[in-house]
Design a protein around this motif. Structure first.
Motif, short mmCIF file in Angstrom:
data_model
loop_
_atom_site.label_atom_id
_atom_site.label_comp_id
_atom_site.label_asym_id
_atom_site.label_seq_id
_atom_site.Cartn_x
_atom_site.Cartn_y
_atom_site.Cartn_z
N PHE A 229 0.83 -1.21 0.00
CA PHE A 229 0.00 0.00 0.00
C PHE A 229 0.86 1.26 0.00
O PHE A 229 0.56 2.23 -0.68
CB PHE A 229 -0.92 -0.02 1.22
CG PHE A 229 -1.62 1.28 1.46
CD1 PHE A 229 -2.60 1.72 0.60
CD2 PHE A 229 -1.28 2.06 2.55
CE1 PHE A 229 -3.25 2.93 0.82
CE2 PHE A 229 -1.92 3.27 2.77
CZ PHE A 229 -2.90 3.71 1.90
N LEU A 230 1.97 1.23 0.75
CA LEU A 230 2.83 2.41 0.83
C LEU A 230 3.74 2.54 -0.39
O LEU A 230 4.52 3.48 -0.49
CB LEU A 230 3.69 2.36 2.10
CG LEU A 230 2.93 2.50 3.41
CD1 LEU A 230 3.84 2.23 4.59
CD2 LEU A 230 2.31 3.88 3.54
N ARG A 249 -7.07 3.96 -4.44
CA ARG A 249 -7.37 5.01 -3.47
C ARG A 249 -7.80 6.31 -4.15
O ARG A 249 -8.67 7.01 -3.68
CB ARG A 249 -6.10 5.25 -2.65
CG ARG A 249 -6.34 6.09 -1.45
CD ARG A 249 -5.06 6.26 -0.69
NE ARG A 249 -5.14 7.51 0.02
CZ ARG A 249 -4.10 8.26 0.31
NH1 ARG A 249 -2.90 7.88 -0.07
NH2 ARG A 249 -4.25 9.36 0.96
N MET A 252 -11.51 6.12 -4.98
CA MET A 252 -12.36 5.38 -4.05
C MET A 252 -13.72 6.04 -3.81
O MET A 252 -14.70 5.36 -3.57
CB MET A 252 -11.65 5.17 -2.72
CG MET A 252 -11.42 6.43 -1.93
SD MET A 252 -10.65 6.02 -0.38
CE MET A 252 -10.57 7.63 0.37
N ILE A 253 -13.78 7.37 -3.89
CA ILE A 253 -15.05 8.01 -3.55
C ILE A 253 -16.13 7.67 -4.59
O ILE A 253 -17.27 7.39 -4.25
CB ILE A 253 -14.86 9.55 -3.47
CG1 ILE A 253 -13.83 9.90 -2.40
CG2 ILE A 253 -16.17 10.26 -3.20
CD1 ILE A 253 -14.26 9.63 -0.98
N VAL A 259 -11.19 -0.47 -4.15
CA VAL A 259 -10.50 -0.76 -2.89
C VAL A 259 -11.22 -1.82 -2.07
O VAL A 259 -10.59 -2.53 -1.29
CB VAL A 259 -10.32 0.52 -2.02
CG1 VAL A 259 -9.41 1.50 -2.70
CG2 VAL A 259 -11.64 1.15 -1.69
N MET B 155 -10.07 3.68 4.58
CA MET B 155 -10.70 4.15 3.33
C MET B 155 -12.18 3.86 3.32
O MET B 155 -12.98 4.70 2.90
CB MET B 155 -10.05 3.43 2.14
CG MET B 155 -8.69 3.96 1.86
SD MET B 155 -8.11 3.12 0.39
CE MET B 155 -6.43 3.01 0.83
N LEU B 158 -13.88 6.32 5.35
CA LEU B 158 -13.98 7.61 4.65
C LEU B 158 -15.11 7.58 3.62
O LEU B 158 -15.88 8.53 3.51
CB LEU B 158 -12.66 7.93 3.94
CG LEU B 158 -11.60 8.69 4.73
CD1 LEU B 158 -10.35 8.87 3.90
CD2 LEU B 158 -12.13 10.04 5.17
N THR B 287 -1.19 8.06 6.29
CA THR B 287 -1.13 8.13 4.84
C THR B 287 -2.54 8.21 4.26
O THR B 287 -2.81 9.00 3.36
CB THR B 287 -0.41 6.89 4.28
OG1 THR B 287 0.85 6.79 4.94
CG2 THR B 287 -0.19 6.99 2.80
N VAL B 288 -3.45 7.41 4.81
CA VAL B 288 -4.82 7.41 4.30
C VAL B 288 -5.49 8.75 4.55
O VAL B 288 -6.17 9.28 3.67
CB VAL B 288 -5.63 6.27 4.96
CG1 VAL B 288 -7.08 6.34 4.53
CG2 VAL B 288 -5.05 4.92 4.61
N PHE B 289 -5.31 9.30 5.75
CA PHE B 289 -6.03 10.52 6.12
C PHE B 289 -5.22 11.79 5.86
O PHE B 289 -5.62 12.86 6.29
CB PHE B 289 -6.44 10.47 7.60
CG PHE B 289 -7.60 9.54 7.85
CD1 PHE B 289 -8.90 10.03 7.86
CD2 PHE B 289 -7.40 8.19 8.05
CE1 PHE B 289 -9.97 9.20 8.08
CE2 PHE B 289 -8.47 7.34 8.27
CZ PHE B 289 -9.75 7.84 8.28
N ALA B 290 -4.08 11.67 5.15
CA ALA B 290 -3.21 12.82 4.87
C ALA B 290 -2.97 13.61 6.16
O ALA B 290 -3.10 14.82 6.20
CB ALA B 290 -3.81 13.72 3.80
#
Lengths: 292, 340
Positions: A229-230, A249, A252-253, A259, B155, B158, B287-290
């Motif tokens: 993921f990173l 990612r 994703m919205i 995801v 995620m 979110l 990382t996900v949530f900045a």
């Protein structure tokens, strides 16, 4: 039935007993089933996958599930279901390689330290403690940074960080019976310490190491996915589940399926190893049964 | 007298152990730093420097010296508080890290409050109702907690709570609109905004904090629940519990005053260790949530191969872990009457 069973050689009989024990509990049966699905998916990936996992179809990007694509398509029009199936191979490779490296190393360090005691023990355990003073993901991150990001280096990094708990456990087990009479008897007969460790101590540690290794696989899968993921593990276009989540990612919205499905796969497999480890503990270590 | 001497010896032993572990830690970060593929000289002099400049900087950094001398130099630098400068920002690494640390501490502290607040009662409930439905439910919850890939759960959360329901703020520590409105005094946004009397910013900060903190809290509650349950089961199986009941105490009194009273010390050490493990989850969740904290700083520098920054981050995590271990050890000795 019993006469048939008794004709089987010892180890096979033991395996059969353990398997039937695991299948009797719904939780560990679930674990076994997921693992079986994973192995089948990895083994027969070309037959199960409906599409080529690398085939881009720019006319059909970000398609929702259905319409000939079971789990939809990603930002390059690749079929997500097929990528997940091929990704099972990567997951299984990681699990397999890490366990064949970590198990023997941890077992060796732990039994040698525990059996000899004294200075050897102090030095070996000090080294183990240094490795244990990091959360495994952070240490793997640092090793991957040093080696350069790739799937192989991620496996090496995870291997380097996953042996200390096994070594600790094997040492603790060894300490409990290194003073036992049968060890003393072996020594009096002139057996070398290598022989005693390999023949008498390692087999005694095996069950608990096996349980621990299974439980650790859950963590290994999460760490590998985290590295992917990173962007420090498997690199695109490899269909590694963590890396798939990383690319998904951005979308994703609006396109939740990018995801959701890889993440569910990771969750299932890590859950399966946890359940299987718990089941194995009940099967191999009857002392623990009433306590849990 | 001999008892005191024994104790003194124990303390000295512990100090040497810590010193050796720290030395090992430094050796490890040194090796990692030397193994990194990024060329530190190139990063400083740039791509089109002449051979002479390159060699000069190479010698300045001490890279022409034998490896053990380089290690001693690194050791000396670290002991005098010099962790080198970051290639990316040009600032001393330690200043960068001090700057991002409050964001992570804020996140981790909220997470551990949620984790312990959820985990301890659930663990006690599970133990008291062993093998009945509350126990099964709690065990399933904690199993999911430590099986889930936290970056993925982040995620999904979110997608559901931010994009779908709109209950919480999205990524970052506050809404874009508020950035720069509060003077940076402590670095802890909640404290800063409260000090400045900016309650809008405070609310926005809480709104952004709640989701990542809950997720981290849930994942650490998995561990806390499991440990609480097994400690409680140990206590509930003891004979003094029966004695207390026979004496006429209510069930709740025996559970909370006697059994729980006895595991408090163990729980403190568990919570301290869980706090340390949050750093691991923080790397992914930030990382996900900045989230502009330590985890994000570490991963950003990993990707570009900023050696000094990575080495220092790893070192700091190691030191935090050793310190938390030591702290939990000391707490144990201090509170547990049996060790006196």
């Amino acid at each position: 039935m019993t006469t048939q069973a008794s004709r089987l050689p010892g180890p096979l009989l033991a395996l059969r007993n353990i398997l039937s024990f695991l299948l009797r509990q719904p939780t560990s049966a679930f674990g076994l089933a997921v693992l079986a699905v994973l192995i089948l998916a990895a083994g027969f990936a070309p037959l199960i996958a409906t599409h080529d996992p690398y085939l881009q179809d720019l006319n059909n990007v970000l398609q929702p599930p259905g319409n000939g694509h079971l789990f939809g398509t990603d930002e390059l029009g690749r079929d997500i279901f097929s990528r997940l199936i091929w990704g099972a191979r990567i997951t299984l490779t990681i699990v397999f390689l890490v366990s064949i490296v970590v198990g023997p190393i941890g077992l060796m360090v732990g039994t040698v330290a525990g059996y000899h005691g004294g200075r050897i023990d102090t030095v070996m355990m000090r080294v183990t403690d240094i490795f244990l003073s990091f959360p495994s993901l952070i240490l793997s991150l640092a090793f991957v940074a040093a080696l350069g990001p790739s799937l192989n280096n991620a496996i090496i990094a995870i291997g380097l960080t996953a042996w200390p708990p096994i070594a600790r456990l094997a040492r603790a087990e060894t300490m409990t019976f290194r003073k036992a009479d049968y060890i003393a008897a072996a020594r009096l007969q002139g057996a070398s310490s290598t022989r005693i460790i390999v023949k008498s101590i390692v087999p005694m540690c095996l069950p608990s190491v096996l349980i621990r290794l299974t439980l650790n696989m859950a963590t290994v899968i999460l760490t590998a996915a985290g590295l992917g993921f990173l962007g420090l593990g498997a690199q695109p276009p490899l269909p590694e589940w963590g890396a798939m989540i990383a690319t998904g990612r951005r979308y994703m919205i609006d396109s939740w399926w990018l995801v959701t499905f890889p993440g569910l796969s990771i969750l299932c497999v890590s859950l399966a190893f946890n359940l299987l480890g718990d089941g194995l503990r009940d099967a191999l270590d009857p002392k623990q049964m009433n306590r849990r | 007298m001999p008892l005191r001497r024994m104790r003194l010896r124990g303390v000295i032993g512990q100090i040497t152990t810590i010193a050796i572990t720290l030395l090992g830690l430094l050796l490890l970060t040194f090796i990692i730093g030397r193994m990194m593929p990024a060329d530190p000289v190139r990063a400083i002099v740039g791509e089109d420097a002449t051979r002479e400049t390159y060699d000069m900087v190479y010698a300045q950094l001490g890279l022409d010296r034998p490896i053990w001398e380089q290690f001693l130099r690194y050791l000396g630098d670290v002991l005098t508080g010099d962790f080198g400068t970051s290639i990316r920002t040009g600032q001393p690494v330690i200043e960068d890290i001090l700057h991002v640390m409050p964001a992570t501490i804020e996140l981790a502290t909220f997470a551990i409050l949620i984790g312990a607040g959820l985990g301890i009662p659930l663990g006690v409930t599970a133990a008291v109702n062993k093998d009945r439905w509350p126990d099964h439910l709690v065990r399933v919850l904690s199993l999911f907690g430590h099986s889930m890939p936290i970056f993925w759960t982040g995620m999904i959360a979110l997608i559901v709570f931010y994009a779908g329901l709109g209950w919480v703020g999205g990524s970052g520590r506050m809404s874009q609109f508020y950035i720069g409105m509060v003077p940076d005094r402590t670095g802890f946004l909640l404290i800063d905004s409260a000090l400045a009397g900016q309650w809008d910013v405070f609310a926005s900060a809480i709104n952004h904090l709640i989701l990542p903190a809950s997720l981290l809290g849930y994942s650490s509650s998995a561990y806390i629940t499991r440990m609480t349950r097994s400690f409680m089961l140990d206590q509930l199986g003891q004979e003094y519990m029966v004695a207390a009941r026979v004496k006429g105490l209510s069930r709740a009194q025996t559970i909370w005053r006697h059994a729980f009273g006895n595991i408090r010390v163990q729980l403190v050490t568990i919570v301290a260790l869980a706090y340390g493990s949050l750093l691991e989850g923080a790397v992914l969740i930030e990382t996900v949530f900045a989230w502009p904290g330590f985890g994000q700083y570490l991963t950003q520098n990993l990707i570009i191969g900023d050696m000094n920054a990575v080495m220092t981050c790893v070192l700091i995590v190691g030191v935090i872990f050793i310190a938390l271990n030591l702290l939990s050890d000391l707490l144990y000795r201090f509170f547990d009457p049996r060790t006196k």
